[in-house]
Design a protein around this motif. Structure first.
Motif: not given
Ligand SMILES: Cc1ncc(COP(=O)(O)O)c(C=O)c1O
Length: 396
Positions: A111-114, A138-142, A189-191, A194-196, A222-227, A251-253
Protein backbone atom coordinates in the motif's frame (compact mmCIF):
# COMPACT_ATOMS: atom_id res chain seq x y z
CA UNK A 1 -40.44 -6.75 11.45
CA UNK A 2 -40.60 -6.02 7.73
CA UNK A 3 -37.77 -7.60 5.77
CA UNK A 4 -35.22 -5.03 4.54
CA UNK A 5 -34.82 -4.73 0.75
CA UNK A 6 -31.58 -6.20 -0.58
CA UNK A 7 -29.81 -2.86 -1.14
CA UNK A 8 -30.41 -1.60 2.39
CA UNK A 9 -29.33 -5.01 3.68
CA UNK A 10 -25.88 -4.87 2.07
CA UNK A 11 -25.17 -1.24 2.93
CA UNK A 12 -26.48 -1.64 6.48
CA UNK A 13 -24.55 -4.87 7.00
CA UNK A 14 -21.32 -3.30 5.83
CA UNK A 15 -21.88 -0.20 7.91
CA UNK A 16 -22.76 -2.18 11.04
CA UNK A 17 -19.62 -4.30 10.85
CA UNK A 18 -17.04 -2.27 8.93
CA UNK A 19 -18.34 1.25 9.51
CA UNK A 20 -16.88 4.00 11.66
CA UNK A 21 -13.83 5.28 9.80
CA UNK A 22 -15.20 6.19 6.36
CA UNK A 23 -17.91 8.71 5.45
CA UNK A 24 -20.04 6.96 2.81
CA UNK A 25 -21.79 8.44 -0.19
CA UNK A 26 -25.36 7.44 0.62
CA UNK A 27 -26.19 3.74 0.54
CA UNK A 28 -24.88 3.04 -2.96
CA UNK A 29 -23.50 -0.51 -3.28
CA UNK A 30 -21.07 -0.78 -6.20
CA UNK A 31 -20.99 -4.24 -7.75
CA UNK A 32 -19.32 -4.06 -11.16
CA UNK A 33 -16.94 -1.97 -13.23
CA UNK A 34 -15.84 -1.72 -16.84
CA UNK A 35 -13.59 0.98 -18.26
CA UNK A 36 -14.56 4.35 -16.79
CA UNK A 37 -17.94 3.06 -15.63
CA UNK A 38 -19.28 1.52 -12.43
CA UNK A 39 -22.64 -0.13 -11.79
CA UNK A 40 -24.47 -0.41 -8.48
CA UNK A 41 -26.59 -3.34 -7.33
CA UNK A 42 -29.69 -1.59 -8.66
CA UNK A 43 -28.20 -1.42 -12.13
CA UNK A 44 -27.50 2.33 -12.08
CA UNK A 45 -24.42 3.36 -14.04
CA UNK A 46 -21.82 5.94 -12.88
CA UNK A 47 -18.98 7.66 -14.72
CA UNK A 48 -15.98 7.19 -12.41
CA UNK A 49 -13.84 10.32 -12.66
CA UNK A 50 -11.85 9.14 -9.62
CA UNK A 51 -10.49 5.79 -10.95
CA UNK A 52 -11.49 4.36 -7.55
CA UNK A 53 -9.38 6.98 -5.72
CA UNK A 54 -6.64 7.09 -8.30
CA UNK A 55 -5.90 3.36 -8.61
CA UNK A 56 -7.90 2.01 -11.57
CA UNK A 57 -5.65 3.84 -14.02
CA UNK A 58 -6.28 1.31 -16.81
CA UNK A 59 -10.04 1.57 -16.33
CA UNK A 60 -11.99 -0.97 -14.31
CA UNK A 61 -11.40 -4.63 -15.13
CA UNK A 62 -9.11 -4.13 -18.11
CA UNK A 63 -9.42 -7.56 -19.79
CA UNK A 64 -5.65 -8.13 -20.05
CA UNK A 65 -5.19 -7.30 -16.37
CA UNK A 66 -8.13 -9.45 -15.26
CA UNK A 67 -6.85 -12.36 -17.31
CA UNK A 68 -3.32 -12.08 -15.91
CA UNK A 69 -4.68 -12.08 -12.33
CA UNK A 70 -6.96 -15.05 -13.05
CA UNK A 71 -4.17 -17.08 -14.66
CA UNK A 72 -1.76 -16.37 -11.81
CA UNK A 73 -4.48 -17.25 -9.28
CA UNK A 74 -4.59 -20.74 -10.77
CA UNK A 75 -0.81 -21.07 -10.63
CA UNK A 76 0.61 -19.58 -7.39
CA UNK A 77 -0.85 -16.98 -5.01
CA UNK A 78 1.52 -17.01 -2.05
CA UNK A 79 5.29 -17.33 -2.06
CA UNK A 80 7.53 -16.37 0.85
CA UNK A 81 10.20 -13.80 0.20
CA UNK A 82 12.94 -16.25 1.27
CA UNK A 83 12.38 -17.93 -2.12
CA UNK A 84 12.86 -16.28 -5.46
CA UNK A 85 9.76 -16.31 -7.66
CA UNK A 86 9.46 -16.21 -11.44
CA UNK A 87 6.74 -13.53 -11.69
CA UNK A 88 8.33 -11.39 -8.98
CA UNK A 89 11.63 -11.40 -10.88
CA UNK A 90 9.89 -10.51 -14.16
CA UNK A 91 7.91 -7.74 -12.53
CA UNK A 92 11.06 -6.31 -10.88
CA UNK A 93 12.81 -6.19 -14.26
CA UNK A 94 9.80 -4.54 -15.94
CA UNK A 95 9.44 -1.95 -13.16
CA UNK A 96 13.16 -1.20 -13.28
CA UNK A 97 12.74 -0.33 -16.97
CA UNK A 98 10.23 2.43 -16.29
CA UNK A 99 12.01 3.84 -13.23
CA UNK A 100 14.56 6.65 -13.62
CA UNK A 101 18.02 5.11 -14.18
CA UNK A 102 19.46 6.23 -10.86
CA UNK A 103 16.68 4.46 -8.85
CA UNK A 104 18.21 1.05 -9.26
CA UNK A 105 16.67 -0.88 -6.36
CA UNK A 106 13.13 -1.62 -5.20
CA UNK A 107 11.33 -2.92 -2.12
CA UNK A 108 7.85 -4.33 -2.77
CA UNK A 109 5.06 -3.50 -0.33
CA UNK A 110 1.25 -3.56 -0.32
CA UNK A 111 0.00 0.00 0.00
CA UNK A 112 0.95 3.64 -0.11
CA UNK A 113 1.34 4.16 3.62
CA UNK A 114 3.41 1.00 3.97
CA UNK A 115 5.75 2.29 1.27
CA UNK A 116 6.09 5.62 3.06
CA UNK A 117 6.87 3.95 6.38
CA UNK A 118 9.48 1.78 4.68
CA UNK A 119 10.98 4.79 2.91
CA UNK A 120 11.45 6.57 6.25
CA UNK A 121 13.29 3.53 7.63
CA UNK A 122 15.57 3.35 4.59
CA UNK A 123 16.38 7.05 4.86
CA UNK A 124 17.30 6.77 8.53
CA UNK A 125 19.38 3.69 7.88
CA UNK A 126 21.24 5.21 4.94
CA UNK A 127 22.03 8.51 6.66
CA UNK A 128 22.40 7.44 10.28
CA UNK A 129 20.28 10.49 11.11
CA UNK A 130 16.78 10.73 12.59
CA UNK A 131 15.29 14.12 11.57
CA UNK A 132 12.32 14.27 9.20
CA UNK A 133 10.99 17.32 7.35
CA UNK A 134 7.64 17.33 5.52
CA UNK A 135 5.36 19.99 4.10
CA UNK A 136 2.18 21.63 5.27
CA UNK A 137 -0.91 20.34 3.43
CA UNK A 138 1.03 17.20 2.46
CA UNK A 139 -0.80 13.87 2.63
CA UNK A 140 1.16 10.63 2.96
CA UNK A 141 -1.23 8.12 4.51
CA UNK A 142 -2.49 7.04 7.90
CA UNK A 143 -0.25 4.39 9.43
CA UNK A 144 1.67 5.84 12.36
CA UNK A 145 4.80 6.68 10.32
CA UNK A 146 2.90 8.06 7.33
CA UNK A 147 0.47 9.94 9.58
CA UNK A 148 3.43 11.64 11.24
CA UNK A 149 4.23 13.16 7.82
CA UNK A 150 0.60 13.97 6.96
CA UNK A 151 -0.16 17.54 7.90
CA UNK A 152 -3.95 17.76 8.32
CA UNK A 153 -4.57 18.28 12.07
CA UNK A 154 -7.96 16.52 11.92
CA UNK A 155 -6.21 13.27 10.92
CA UNK A 156 -3.24 13.48 13.27
CA UNK A 157 -4.16 15.35 16.45
CA UNK A 158 -5.97 12.50 18.28
CA UNK A 159 -2.97 10.22 17.76
CA UNK A 160 -0.17 12.46 18.94
CA UNK A 161 2.58 12.04 19.98
CA UNK A 162 3.60 10.75 16.56
CA UNK A 163 7.10 10.68 15.07
CA UNK A 164 8.84 14.01 15.45
CA UNK A 165 8.36 15.71 12.04
CA UNK A 166 9.02 19.36 11.19
CA UNK A 167 6.29 20.66 8.85
CA UNK A 168 7.21 23.65 6.70
CA UNK A 169 5.00 25.59 4.24
CA UNK A 170 4.89 24.07 0.73
CA UNK A 171 6.51 26.18 -2.01
CA UNK A 172 8.48 28.23 0.56
CA UNK A 173 12.19 27.65 0.00
CA UNK A 174 13.34 29.94 2.80
CA UNK A 175 11.45 27.95 5.42
CA UNK A 176 12.78 24.69 3.96
CA UNK A 177 16.29 26.11 4.04
CA UNK A 178 15.89 26.95 7.73
CA UNK A 179 14.47 23.51 8.62
CA UNK A 180 17.10 21.24 7.06
CA UNK A 181 20.17 20.89 9.29
CA UNK A 182 22.80 18.17 9.79
CA UNK A 183 20.37 16.05 11.84
CA UNK A 184 17.82 15.72 9.04
CA UNK A 185 17.72 12.29 7.41
CA UNK A 186 15.01 12.99 4.88
CA UNK A 187 12.76 15.62 3.32
CA UNK A 188 9.45 14.19 2.11
CA UNK A 189 7.12 15.89 -0.32
CA UNK A 190 4.64 15.51 -3.18
CA UNK A 191 5.39 17.23 -6.50
CA UNK A 192 1.66 17.96 -6.78
CA UNK A 193 -0.23 17.85 -3.50
CA UNK A 194 -3.30 15.76 -4.28
CA UNK A 195 -5.49 15.44 -1.21
CA UNK A 196 -5.03 19.12 -0.40
CA UNK A 197 -6.49 20.20 -3.73
CA UNK A 198 -4.10 19.61 -6.64
CA UNK A 199 -1.53 22.19 -5.50
CA UNK A 200 1.43 22.38 -7.88
CA UNK A 201 4.97 22.51 -6.57
CA UNK A 202 6.91 25.35 -8.24
CA UNK A 203 9.78 24.13 -10.42
CA UNK A 204 12.30 26.47 -8.77
CA UNK A 205 11.12 25.45 -5.30
CA UNK A 206 11.41 21.74 -6.02
CA UNK A 207 14.88 22.10 -7.51
CA UNK A 208 15.87 24.30 -4.58
CA UNK A 209 14.73 21.65 -2.08
CA UNK A 210 16.83 19.06 -3.90
CA UNK A 211 19.86 21.34 -3.73
CA UNK A 212 19.38 21.95 -0.02
CA UNK A 213 19.17 18.19 0.57
CA UNK A 214 22.36 17.52 -1.41
CA UNK A 215 24.24 20.30 0.33
CA UNK A 216 23.28 19.13 3.84
CA UNK A 217 23.45 15.36 3.29
CA UNK A 218 19.71 14.79 3.73
CA UNK A 219 17.85 12.47 1.38
CA UNK A 220 14.98 13.63 -0.82
CA UNK A 221 12.01 11.26 -0.75
CA UNK A 222 9.21 12.00 -3.19
CA UNK A 223 5.73 10.62 -2.63
CA UNK A 224 4.62 9.45 -6.09
CA UNK A 225 1.75 7.39 -4.71
CA UNK A 226 -0.95 9.51 -6.36
CA UNK A 227 1.16 11.11 -9.09
CA UNK A 228 3.01 8.01 -10.34
CA UNK A 229 2.33 5.80 -13.36
CA UNK A 230 1.27 8.48 -15.77
CA UNK A 231 -1.22 10.33 -13.63
CA UNK A 232 0.45 13.67 -14.46
CA UNK A 233 1.45 12.84 -18.05
CA UNK A 234 4.93 11.49 -17.22
CA UNK A 235 5.76 8.14 -15.65
CA UNK A 236 6.55 10.06 -12.45
CA UNK A 237 5.72 13.66 -11.60
CA UNK A 238 9.25 14.54 -10.47
CA UNK A 239 10.39 13.93 -14.07
CA UNK A 240 8.58 17.12 -15.15
CA UNK A 241 11.24 19.03 -13.21
CA UNK A 242 14.33 16.91 -13.84
CA UNK A 243 14.64 15.99 -10.14
CA UNK A 244 16.84 13.15 -8.85
CA UNK A 245 15.16 11.97 -5.65
CA UNK A 246 17.00 9.43 -3.50
CA UNK A 247 13.78 7.55 -2.76
CA UNK A 248 10.35 7.46 -4.35
CA UNK A 249 7.25 5.80 -2.90
CA UNK A 250 4.66 4.28 -5.20
CA UNK A 251 1.28 2.53 -4.90
CA UNK A 252 -2.14 3.28 -6.46
CA UNK A 253 -1.52 2.78 -10.21
CA UNK A 254 1.37 0.31 -9.90
CA UNK A 255 -0.85 -2.78 -10.10
CA UNK A 256 -3.54 -1.22 -12.30
CA UNK A 257 -5.86 -1.29 -9.28
CA UNK A 258 -4.55 -4.44 -7.62
CA UNK A 259 -3.26 -3.64 -4.08
CA UNK A 260 0.46 -3.07 -4.23
CA UNK A 261 3.10 -0.57 -3.14
CA UNK A 262 6.80 -0.11 -3.81
CA UNK A 263 9.80 1.94 -2.74
CA UNK A 264 12.53 2.67 -5.28
CA UNK A 265 15.92 3.97 -4.16
CA UNK A 266 19.50 4.60 -5.16
CA UNK A 267 22.52 2.33 -5.00
CA UNK A 268 23.78 4.40 -2.04
CA UNK A 269 20.61 3.65 -0.04
CA UNK A 270 20.82 0.00 -1.08
CA UNK A 271 24.36 -0.19 0.35
CA UNK A 272 22.96 0.39 3.85
CA UNK A 273 20.63 -2.63 3.75
CA UNK A 274 21.14 -5.99 5.43
CA UNK A 275 18.84 -9.01 5.76
CA UNK A 276 16.07 -8.12 8.20
CA UNK A 277 16.44 -4.35 7.74
CA UNK A 278 12.89 -4.36 6.43
CA UNK A 279 10.27 -6.93 5.48
CA UNK A 280 6.66 -7.58 4.51
CA UNK A 281 4.96 -10.98 4.39
CA UNK A 282 2.62 -10.10 1.50
CA UNK A 283 4.98 -7.65 -0.24
CA UNK A 284 5.88 -8.92 -3.71
CA UNK A 285 3.34 -11.76 -3.68
CA UNK A 286 2.94 -13.49 -7.06
CA UNK A 287 -0.64 -12.33 -7.60
CA UNK A 288 0.26 -8.64 -7.13
CA UNK A 289 3.38 -9.07 -9.27
CA UNK A 290 1.35 -10.68 -12.08
CA UNK A 291 -1.05 -7.73 -11.91
CA UNK A 292 1.86 -5.27 -11.89
CA UNK A 293 3.54 -6.99 -14.82
CA UNK A 294 0.33 -6.90 -16.88
CA UNK A 295 -0.34 -3.29 -15.86
CA UNK A 296 3.12 -2.15 -16.97
CA UNK A 297 2.60 -3.86 -20.32
CA UNK A 298 -0.76 -2.11 -20.77
CA UNK A 299 0.66 1.32 -19.86
CA UNK A 300 3.26 0.84 -22.57
CA UNK A 301 1.21 -0.89 -25.27
CA UNK A 302 -1.69 1.55 -25.02
CA UNK A 303 0.69 4.51 -24.59
CA UNK A 304 -1.27 5.61 -21.56
CA UNK A 305 1.38 7.98 -20.23
CA UNK A 306 1.29 10.04 -23.44
CA UNK A 307 -2.49 9.66 -23.49
CA UNK A 308 -2.73 11.10 -19.96
CA UNK A 309 -0.86 14.23 -21.09
CA UNK A 310 -3.09 14.66 -24.17
CA UNK A 311 -6.41 13.87 -22.51
CA UNK A 312 -5.47 16.00 -19.49
CA UNK A 313 -4.91 18.92 -21.84
CA UNK A 314 -8.29 18.33 -23.46
CA UNK A 315 -10.04 18.04 -20.09
CA UNK A 316 -8.51 21.32 -18.92
CA UNK A 317 -9.47 23.08 -22.16
CA UNK A 318 -13.04 21.83 -22.04
CA UNK A 319 -13.43 22.75 -18.35
CA UNK A 320 -12.04 26.22 -19.03
CA UNK A 321 -14.51 26.71 -21.89
CA UNK A 322 -17.53 25.30 -20.06
CA UNK A 323 -16.86 27.17 -16.80
CA UNK A 324 -15.44 30.39 -18.30
CA UNK A 325 -18.10 32.72 -16.91
CA UNK A 326 -18.56 31.12 -13.47
CA UNK A 327 -17.75 33.41 -10.57
CA UNK A 328 -18.08 30.37 -8.26
CA UNK A 329 -14.89 29.00 -9.81
CA UNK A 330 -11.66 30.49 -8.49
CA UNK A 331 -9.18 28.45 -10.57
CA UNK A 332 -8.95 25.39 -12.79
CA UNK A 333 -5.56 23.67 -12.74
CA UNK A 334 -4.05 20.35 -13.64
CA UNK A 335 -1.11 18.29 -14.78
CA UNK A 336 -1.98 15.37 -17.05
CA UNK A 337 -5.14 13.72 -15.79
CA UNK A 338 -4.81 15.16 -12.28
CA UNK A 339 -7.18 18.11 -12.28
CA UNK A 340 -8.60 20.43 -9.63
CA UNK A 341 -11.43 22.95 -9.90
CA UNK A 342 -11.07 25.35 -6.99
CA UNK A 343 -14.38 26.83 -5.86
CA UNK A 344 -15.17 29.84 -3.70
CA UNK A 345 -17.22 27.58 -1.42
CA UNK A 346 -17.21 24.08 0.00
CA UNK A 347 -17.37 21.31 -2.59
CA UNK A 348 -19.42 18.65 -0.73
CA UNK A 349 -22.88 19.50 -2.07
CA UNK A 350 -21.64 19.64 -5.65
CA UNK A 351 -20.07 16.18 -5.39
CA UNK A 352 -23.40 14.91 -4.08
CA UNK A 353 -25.37 16.57 -6.89
CA UNK A 354 -22.94 15.24 -9.50
CA UNK A 355 -23.48 11.69 -8.31
CA UNK A 356 -27.17 11.79 -7.55
CA UNK A 357 -28.37 13.93 -10.46
CA UNK A 358 -25.84 13.01 -13.15
CA UNK A 359 -24.27 9.69 -12.12
CA UNK A 360 -20.79 11.20 -12.14
CA UNK A 361 -18.30 10.45 -9.35
CA UNK A 362 -15.60 12.99 -8.44
CA UNK A 363 -13.41 13.60 -5.37
CA UNK A 364 -12.87 16.51 -3.01
CA UNK A 365 -9.41 18.04 -2.64
CA UNK A 366 -9.20 19.97 0.63
CA UNK A 367 -12.59 21.51 1.41
CA UNK A 368 -13.19 23.56 -1.73
CA UNK A 369 -11.57 21.78 -4.66
CA UNK A 370 -13.38 19.39 -6.97
CA UNK A 371 -10.69 16.86 -7.87
CA UNK A 372 -10.68 14.63 -10.95
CA UNK A 373 -8.43 11.55 -11.31
CA UNK A 374 -10.08 9.63 -14.16
CA UNK A 375 -8.69 6.40 -15.62
CA UNK A 376 -5.97 7.15 -18.19
CA UNK A 377 -8.10 5.29 -20.74
CA UNK A 378 -10.89 7.91 -20.61
CA UNK A 379 -12.26 8.82 -24.05
CA UNK A 380 -13.11 12.24 -25.48
CA UNK A 381 -16.81 11.37 -25.29
CA UNK A 382 -16.51 10.41 -21.61
CA UNK A 383 -14.63 13.62 -20.88
CA UNK A 384 -17.53 15.49 -22.47
CA UNK A 385 -20.09 13.67 -20.29
CA UNK A 386 -18.09 14.66 -17.20
CA UNK A 387 -17.60 18.29 -18.27
CA UNK A 388 -21.32 18.74 -19.07
CA UNK A 389 -22.32 17.30 -15.70
CA UNK A 390 -19.86 19.52 -13.80
CA UNK A 391 -21.08 22.57 -15.72
CA UNK A 392 -24.68 21.64 -14.87
CA UNK A 393 -24.16 21.37 -11.09
CA UNK A 394 -21.78 24.27 -10.43
CA UNK A 395 -23.50 27.60 -9.74
CA UNK A 396 -22.96 30.86 -11.60
C1 LIG B 1 0.07 11.19 -1.99
C2 LIG B 1 -0.40 10.03 -1.18
N1 LIG B 1 0.44 9.43 -0.33
C3 LIG B 1 0.06 8.37 0.41
C4 LIG B 1 -1.21 7.86 0.33
C5 LIG B 1 -1.62 6.68 1.16
O1 LIG B 1 -1.80 5.54 0.39
P1 LIG B 1 -2.62 4.28 0.94
O2 LIG B 1 -4.02 4.74 1.14
O3 LIG B 1 -2.46 3.22 -0.11
O4 LIG B 1 -1.99 3.89 2.24
C6 LIG B 1 -2.14 8.46 -0.54
C7 LIG B 1 -3.52 7.96 -0.62
O5 LIG B 1 -4.43 8.62 -1.05
C8 LIG B 1 -1.72 9.57 -1.31
O6 LIG B 1 -2.56 10.18 -2.16
Amino acid sequence: MEKLPALADLAATEEAILGGTTARRGDVVIARGEGCWLWDTQGRRYLDLTAAQGVAMLGHCHPTLSQAIAEQAHCLIACPNFFYNDVRARFAAALRQVLPDHLSHVFLANSGAESIDGGLKLARLATGRTGIVATMRGFHGRTVGALSLTWEPKYRKPFEPLLDVTHVPFNNLERMDAAVDENVAVVVLEVVQGESGVIMGDAAYLRGVEEICRERGALLMIDEIQTGFGRTGRWFAHQHHGLRPDIICMAKGIGGGFPMGAIAYTEAVHQALYPGAHGSTFGGNPLACAAGLAALRIYREEQLIERSAAMGQLLLERLNQALADRTAVREIRGLGLMVGIELREKVGRYLKALMEEHGVIALPGGSNVLRLLPPLTISEAEIEVGVQAIAAVLPD
